[in-house]
Design a protein around this motif. Sequence first.
Motif, PDB file in Angstrom:
ATOM      1  N   PRO A   1       0.825  -1.225   0.000  1.00 24.20           N
ATOM      2  CA  PRO A   1       0.000   0.000   0.000  1.00 24.20           C
ATOM      3  C   PRO A   1       0.854   1.268   0.000  1.00 24.20           C
ATOM      4  O   PRO A   1       0.729   2.126   0.874  1.00 24.20           O
ATOM      5  N   SER A   2       1.726   1.380  -0.975  1.00 22.35           N
ATOM      6  CA  SER A   2       2.595   2.549  -1.096  1.00 22.35           C
ATOM      7  C   SER A   2       2.325   3.266  -2.401  1.00 22.35           C
ATOM      8  O   SER A   2       1.863   2.666  -3.370  1.00 22.35           O
ATOM      9  N   HIS A   3       2.634   4.556  -2.414  1.00 23.96           N
ATOM     10  CA  HIS A   3       2.592   5.346  -3.637  1.00 23.96           C
ATOM     11  C   HIS A   3       4.002   5.435  -4.208  1.00 23.96           C
ATOM     12  O   HIS A   3       4.987   5.437  -3.464  1.00 23.96           O
ATOM     13  N   THR A   4       4.099   5.538  -5.527  1.00 20.50           N
ATOM     14  CA  THR A   4       5.384   5.787  -6.178  1.00 20.50           C
ATOM     15  C   THR A   4       5.383   7.220  -6.702  1.00 20.50           C
ATOM     16  O   THR A   4       4.433   7.664  -7.338  1.00 20.50           O
ATOM     17  N   PHE A   5       6.461   7.926  -6.385  1.00 27.30           N
ATOM     18  CA  PHE A   5       6.627   9.307  -6.835  1.00 27.30           C
ATOM     19  C   PHE A   5       7.858   9.396  -7.727  1.00 27.30           C
ATOM     20  O   PHE A   5       8.834   8.670  -7.535  1.00 27.30           O
ATOM     21  N   ARG A   6       7.805  10.317  -8.694  1.00 28.25           N
ATOM     22  CA  ARG A   6       8.904  10.466  -9.663  1.00 28.25           C
ATOM     23  C   ARG A   6       9.324  11.941  -9.745  1.00 28.25           C
ATOM     24  O   ARG A   6       8.483  12.849  -9.785  1.00 28.25           O
TER      25      ARG A   6
ATOM     26  N   ASP B   1      12.856   7.788  -8.926  1.00 23.94           N
ATOM     27  CA  ASP B   1      11.608   7.321  -8.328  1.00 23.94           C
ATOM     28  C   ASP B   1      11.821   6.984  -6.858  1.00 23.94           C
ATOM     29  O   ASP B   1      12.935   6.686  -6.423  1.00 23.94           O
ATOM     30  N   LEU B   2      10.723   6.981  -6.110  1.00 26.90           N
ATOM     31  CA  LEU B   2      10.757   6.505  -4.730  1.00 26.90           C
ATOM     32  C   LEU B   2       9.385   5.975  -4.363  1.00 26.90           C
ATOM     33  O   LEU B   2       8.383   6.308  -4.988  1.00 26.90           O
ATOM     34  N   SER B   3       9.357   5.142  -3.342  1.00 28.25           N
ATOM     35  CA  SER B   3       8.114   4.546  -2.852  1.00 28.25           C
ATOM     36  C   SER B   3       7.886   5.018  -1.424  1.00 28.25           C
ATOM     37  O   SER B   3       8.813   5.029  -0.604  1.00 28.25           O
TER      38      SER B   3
END
Length: 600
Positions: free
Chosen positions: A102-107, A233-235
């Motif tokens: 249940p994580s979002h990925t951001f770029r 990217d990161l989570s």
Amino acid sequence: MTSKKPRAGSRSRVKDRDAVIGPSSLAHHRPAFADEADQPNRQDVALECGWGKLILAHTYAQPEDVAREVQGERAGARNIAIYVRDPHVILAQAPQQLFLDPSHTFRLALQSFAMPDDVAVAYRIRRLNSMEDAEAINRIYLARQMVPADPGFLWTHRDSPNITYLVAEDPFSGAILGTVTGVDHVHAFGDPEGGSSLWCLAVDPGATMPGIGQALVCHLAEHFRLRDRAFMDLSVMHDNEQAIALYEKLGFERVPVFSIKRKNAINERLFTSPAPDDAALNIYARIIVNAARRRGVDVEILDASAGYFRLTLGGRSVTCRESLSELTTAIAMSRCQDKRVTQRILSAAGLAVPEQREADGSDDDVAFLQQHGAVVVKPSDGEQGQGISVDLRDAGEMREAIERARQFDSTVLIERYCPGQDLRIVVIGYKVVAAALRKPPVVTGDGQHSIAELIAKLSRRRAAATGGESTIPMDAETERCVRLAGYAMDAVLDEGVELAVRKTANLHTGGTLHDVTHFLHPRLCAAAVDAAKALEIPVTGLDFLVRSPALSDYVIVEANERPGLANHEPQPTAERFLDFMFPFSITRETTYAQDAETTH
């Protein structure tokens, strides 16, 4: 007050290639490897990162291979499959073992990235360059309840083209304050998109300076930008609002990327609904409940908000309130609750305790202060540092402190002030299981923020690291400590200037714990055990004042009948509590502090 000088020789141990990471030096960090244009597009890529494998799912042709790789997790590790195209298909391969993270990925688009003006410069961001750095990284992971990594692995892979380890160093003390890991997708698998990613961002919960996490993220982004990477990217967990706000501020945007993990004890809370009332448990009850369930001990939540639960294994059942159980008698509990009784019993047992008197408002109170020069005022029956004032030297301030303490108990004690380091020793089953120095909250100036703002930032970080248990009260005692140091709350501290904003080191008022179990002098171990036996209490936290945990002199100032077992990493205090509750459930050899070799 003046800024501290940098530690002598603190920079000499940094090799040229590990100089401070910044726009001028990052260009020299382009790795001397084969031309990136010649890097083949690798298939089935799973990078070992020390804490587990990072599985680049979009390099796999078959979903069953991704599922197999995730499930191949070694004991104590955590595998993550990122860039999953069809998560439902991979989950279908092993629905009982895998779950959708249940994580979002951001770029972050790197070619348009520019270092923000407000990135803190009070510390150095550099690459890992010693085994000491690797051990510090692991210590921070443990302090933030993250999966640890073998320091030997981090050290061995410090020059890897695939993985970059950065640390934030305090230039005044040389202490490592935070860490972040970067993965270069071009070197890892010949990524045709020219990407990179950020992992394991962690800041020491005891760090006193603001902006460390932001600086680590920005310097890693600059590192990859100068490598001509297109994005980073990161989570991040979907409910980590503070981190998400930081990433959005820096220009990161959400992308529809999914991750898959294996169901295990490490991430159980991510794929199971909490048991009834579990969410209302505080961190001290939760650490025991979670450890019990992992061991197969049945847990019944009786009153979550008050921390009551029942543990059952076989025919044995024990009711607890956090670490206080039926095995602690009412007599032992009352001896600890009344600090007058505690002091008399420990003194009669030949243990060192400070002189003490009950405040009565007479001239004898002032005479006691004059005799000792400095005193501590505290309620006779109190907890969590409430109502305590330390190092009082003025009769007027002492009287004000007595009135504040009366808000928590009608009986107030005046005690001789004993300077020294605040040491908590946890005794379970009349054996020492953990020892930690407790340090009061300290803020470090950056030349920009007021003392009140620095306190608020540190308080938020302490709360995040302790499940909300540790915050710095903005009360009269904090204002008194700031005023004693010669400052007003709206004053701006010069860069590098440190200021202790409380005299007490209690965790609930913003203090920090620093494990010293294996440096504990044998006499301190013996005194803690003797104190527990004198009070006839099998589970207790003894508060000592010492010159050093490695030296033998001490005074005992308090005994706690319900010691908090959280935040004592890496010591497995909850496991030792369960060993005591259910000795037949022990599945591995148990080593206690007083049985281990100590360092003098």
